[in-house]
Design a protein around this motif. Structure first.
Motif, PDB file in Angstrom:
ATOM      1  N   VAL A 157      31.380  -7.807 -25.317  1.00  0.00           N
ATOM      2  CA  VAL A 157      31.708  -8.773 -24.257  1.00  0.00           C
ATOM      3  C   VAL A 157      33.414  -8.678 -24.294  1.00  0.00           C
ATOM      4  O   VAL A 157      33.956  -9.156 -25.464  1.00  0.00           O
ATOM      5  CB  VAL A 157      31.107  -9.732 -23.977  1.00  0.00           C
ATOM      6  N   VAL A 158      34.221  -8.403 -23.128  1.00  0.00           N
ATOM      7  CA  VAL A 158      35.395  -8.890 -23.105  1.00  0.00           C
ATOM      8  C   VAL A 158      35.584 -10.233 -22.328  1.00  0.00           C
ATOM      9  O   VAL A 158      35.064 -10.371 -21.367  1.00  0.00           O
ATOM     10  CB  VAL A 158      36.055  -7.576 -22.343  1.00  0.00           C
ATOM     11  N   CYS A 159      36.554 -11.160 -22.613  1.00  0.00           N
ATOM     12  CA  CYS A 159      36.826 -12.228 -22.388  1.00  0.00           C
ATOM     13  C   CYS A 159      38.404 -12.115 -21.780  1.00  0.00           C
ATOM     14  O   CYS A 159      39.340 -11.877 -22.770  1.00  0.00           O
ATOM     15  CB  CYS A 159      36.653 -13.251 -23.347  1.00  0.00           C
ATOM     16  N   ILE A 160      38.729 -12.426 -20.444  1.00  0.00           N
ATOM     17  CA  ILE A 160      39.666 -12.567 -19.877  1.00  0.00           C
ATOM     18  C   ILE A 160      40.035 -13.693 -19.022  1.00  0.00           C
ATOM     19  O   ILE A 160      39.002 -14.349 -18.608  1.00  0.00           O
ATOM     20  CB  ILE A 160      40.202 -11.435 -19.113  1.00  0.00           C
ATOM     21  N   GLY A 161      41.328 -14.040 -18.742  1.00  0.00           N
ATOM     22  CA  GLY A 161      41.665 -15.309 -18.088  1.00  0.00           C
ATOM     23  C   GLY A 161      43.287 -15.419 -18.487  1.00  0.00           C
ATOM     24  O   GLY A 161      43.758 -15.249 -19.384  1.00  0.00           O
ATOM     25  N   LEU A 162      43.669 -16.253 -17.600  1.00  0.00           N
ATOM     26  CA  LEU A 162      45.168 -16.527 -17.752  1.00  0.00           C
ATOM     27  C   LEU A 162      45.407 -17.478 -18.770  1.00  0.00           C
ATOM     28  O   LEU A 162      44.386 -18.050 -19.064  1.00  0.00           O
ATOM     29  CB  LEU A 162      45.780 -16.972 -16.196  1.00  0.00           C
ATOM     30  N   ALA A 163      46.704 -17.410 -19.237  1.00  0.00           N
ATOM     31  CA  ALA A 163      46.858 -18.427 -20.153  1.00  0.00           C
ATOM     32  C   ALA A 163      46.694 -19.924 -19.691  1.00  0.00           C
ATOM     33  O   ALA A 163      47.108 -20.302 -18.659  1.00  0.00           O
ATOM     34  CB  ALA A 163      48.431 -18.205 -20.473  1.00  0.00           C
ATOM     35  N   GLY A 164      46.016 -20.588 -20.628  1.00  0.00           N
ATOM     36  CA  GLY A 164      45.810 -21.903 -20.273  1.00  0.00           C
ATOM     37  C   GLY A 164      44.541 -21.991 -19.766  1.00  0.00           C
ATOM     38  O   GLY A 164      44.059 -23.313 -19.409  1.00  0.00           O
ATOM     39  N   SER A 165      43.711 -20.968 -19.459  1.00  0.00           N
ATOM     40  CA  SER A 165      42.173 -21.125 -18.952  1.00  0.00           C
ATOM     41  C   SER A 165      41.545 -21.829 -19.863  1.00  0.00           C
ATOM     42  O   SER A 165      40.400 -22.440 -19.470  1.00  0.00           O
ATOM     43  CB  SER A 165      41.871 -19.940 -18.403  1.00  0.00           C
ATOM     44  N   GLY A 166      41.602 -21.652 -20.953  1.00  0.00           N
ATOM     45  CA  GLY A 166      40.942 -22.429 -22.123  1.00  0.00           C
ATOM     46  C   GLY A 166      39.993 -21.449 -22.916  1.00  0.00           C
ATOM     47  O   GLY A 166      38.595 -21.824 -23.527  1.00  0.00           O
ATOM     48  N   LYS A 167      40.077 -20.100 -22.923  1.00  0.00           N
ATOM     49  CA  LYS A 167      39.326 -19.091 -23.248  1.00  0.00           C
ATOM     50  C   LYS A 167      38.873 -19.290 -24.841  1.00  0.00           C
ATOM     51  O   LYS A 167      37.987 -19.406 -25.384  1.00  0.00           O
ATOM     52  CB  LYS A 167      39.943 -17.888 -23.154  1.00  0.00           C
ATOM     53  N   THR A 168      40.240 -19.601 -25.680  1.00  0.00           N
ATOM     54  CA  THR A 168      40.193 -19.761 -27.315  1.00  0.00           C
ATOM     55  C   THR A 168      39.258 -20.878 -27.382  1.00  0.00           C
ATOM     56  O   THR A 168      38.463 -20.818 -28.408  1.00  0.00           O
ATOM     57  CB  THR A 168      41.464 -19.798 -27.772  1.00  0.00           C
ATOM     58  N   SER A 169      39.555 -22.097 -26.683  1.00  0.00           N
ATOM     59  CA  SER A 169      38.871 -23.268 -26.921  1.00  0.00           C
ATOM     60  C   SER A 169      37.373 -23.131 -26.792  1.00  0.00           C
ATOM     61  O   SER A 169      36.463 -23.701 -27.617  1.00  0.00           O
ATOM     62  CB  SER A 169      39.438 -24.429 -26.162  1.00  0.00           C
ATOM     63  N   LEU A 170      36.953 -22.562 -25.703  1.00  0.00           N
ATOM     64  CA  LEU A 170      35.311 -22.370 -25.393  1.00  0.00           C
ATOM     65  C   LEU A 170      34.735 -21.486 -26.559  1.00  0.00           C
ATOM     66  O   LEU A 170      33.713 -22.068 -26.933  1.00  0.00           O
ATOM     67  CB  LEU A 170      35.440 -21.908 -24.194  1.00  0.00           C
ATOM     68  N   LEU A 171      35.569 -20.562 -26.976  1.00  0.00           N
ATOM     69  CA  LEU A 171      34.715 -19.509 -27.794  1.00  0.00           C
ATOM     70  C   LEU A 171      34.613 -20.346 -29.127  1.00  0.00           C
ATOM     71  O   LEU A 171      33.658 -20.252 -30.008  1.00  0.00           O
ATOM     72  CB  LEU A 171      35.712 -18.236 -28.061  1.00  0.00           C
ATOM     73  N   SER A 172      35.918 -21.223 -29.683  1.00  0.00           N
ATOM     74  CA  SER A 172      35.864 -21.861 -30.801  1.00  0.00           C
ATOM     75  C   SER A 172      34.624 -22.929 -30.707  1.00  0.00           C
ATOM     76  O   SER A 172      33.940 -22.989 -31.938  1.00  0.00           O
ATOM     77  CB  SER A 172      37.059 -22.577 -31.001  1.00  0.00           C
ATOM     78  N   ARG A 173      34.587 -23.414 -29.620  1.00  0.00           N
ATOM     79  CA  ARG A 173      33.488 -24.381 -29.720  1.00  0.00           C
ATOM     80  C   ARG A 173      31.956 -24.026 -29.722  1.00  0.00           C
ATOM     81  O   ARG A 173      31.236 -24.559 -30.475  1.00  0.00           O
ATOM     82  CB  ARG A 173      33.596 -25.446 -28.468  1.00  0.00           C
ATOM     83  N   LEU A 174      31.965 -22.616 -29.163  1.00  0.00           N
ATOM     84  CA  LEU A 174      30.743 -22.016 -29.219  1.00  0.00           C
ATOM     85  C   LEU A 174      30.468 -21.770 -30.725  1.00  0.00           C
ATOM     86  O   LEU A 174      29.094 -21.613 -31.162  1.00  0.00           O
ATOM     87  CB  LEU A 174      30.695 -20.908 -28.479  1.00  0.00           C
ATOM     88  N   SER A 175      31.375 -21.339 -31.565  1.00  0.00           N
ATOM     89  CA  SER A 175      31.012 -20.971 -32.701  1.00  0.00           C
ATOM     90  C   SER A 175      31.306 -22.390 -33.577  1.00  0.00           C
ATOM     91  O   SER A 175      31.316 -21.922 -35.107  1.00  0.00           O
ATOM     92  CB  SER A 175      32.425 -20.171 -33.162  1.00  0.00           C
ATOM     93  N   SER A 176      31.339 -23.274 -33.209  1.00  0.00           N
ATOM     94  CA  SER A 176      31.333 -24.700 -34.147  1.00  0.00           C
ATOM     95  C   SER A 176      32.477 -24.692 -35.055  1.00  0.00           C
ATOM     96  O   SER A 176      32.587 -25.273 -36.129  1.00  0.00           O
ATOM     97  CB  SER A 176      29.886 -24.770 -34.862  1.00  0.00           C
ATOM     98  N   GLU A 177      33.679 -24.140 -34.619  1.00  0.00           N
ATOM     99  CA  GLU A 177      34.923 -24.173 -35.256  1.00  0.00           C
ATOM    100  C   GLU A 177      35.894 -25.447 -34.555  1.00  0.00           C
ATOM    101  O   GLU A 177      35.631 -25.902 -33.467  1.00  0.00           O
ATOM    102  CB  GLU A 177      35.769 -23.059 -35.096  1.00  0.00           C
TER     103      GLU A 177
END
Length: 206
Positions: free
Chosen positions: A37-57
């Motif tokens: 799956v490819v995950c895209i969105g503008l800077a500041g949209s919160g992509k990294t934070s959401l994926l980290s939370r899903l991974s319990s990081e």
């Protein structure tokens, strides 16, 4: 020893043997399917934070993604190999170079951003929905930062992005999200997995 007792003992031995064989000979569970799956969105949209939370990081040391990163996010029935692309202006013009091989798309919108940034997100989503390598894929669109006071509600995002006319005939999900409610985010990704499974189950077109 009476025949009745002998029969009872024989039945007990058979039952015990069956139980032991079931426990000892049970093979490993079948591997979970994996989807890219490819995950895209503008800077500041919160992509990294959401994926980290899903991974319990931990999200305490989150920094903006430069280039791209790949994270395997496990769910009960599947594993998503999520390729997250940085959203800065000097990076997003190269997004399309990383689309090949994708089976689904996650597009993250900062629902609390400025009107100019929202318009930029809208333009990028429209491009993605019409891109030759993505246009037939299932989309999960997350209206992120719903926990912020300035966040626009999901129906407003849906109307502004003109999703009904633009995505007609496509498989897509629009949902609100925030790092404060990771379970809701997880359920949205599970819905995306259902779309991916449905796509796998379709007969091949000749």
């Amino acid at each position: 020893m009476s025949e009745h007792i002998q029969l009872s003992l024989a039945l007990c031995r058979i039952g015990l043997y069956t139980c032991l064989r079931t426990l000892c000979c049970k093979g490993p569970p079948p591997p979970r399917p994996e989807y890219d799956v490819v995950c895209i969105g503008l800077a500041g949209s919160g992509k990294t934070s959401l994926l980290s939370r899903l991974s319990s990081e931990s999200t305490d040391t989150i920094v903006p993604t430069t280039g791209f990163s790949i994270k395997a996010v496990g769910f009960q029935n599947a594993i998503l190999n999520v390729k997250e692309l940085g959203g800065a202006d000097h990076i997003k013009k190269y997004w399309s170079r990383y689309y090949q091989g994708s089976q689904g798309v996650v597009f993250v919108v900062n629902s609390a951003c400025s009107p100019a940034e929202l318009e930029a997100s809208r333009a990028e989503l429209h491009l993605a929905l019409q891109h030759p390598q993505l246009c037939t894929l299932p989309f999960l669109i997350l209206a992120n930062h719903q926990d912020q006071p300035a966040a626009r509600p999901v129906p407003e995002i849906k109307k502004y992005f003109e999703l009904e006319p633009l995505a007609r005939g496509k498989r897509w999900i629009l949902a609100g999200s925030s790092t404060a409610d990771v379970e809701d985010v997880r359920q949205s990704f599970i819905q995306l997995i259902s779309l991916l499974e449905d796509r796998d189950a379709e007969p091949a077109r000749i």
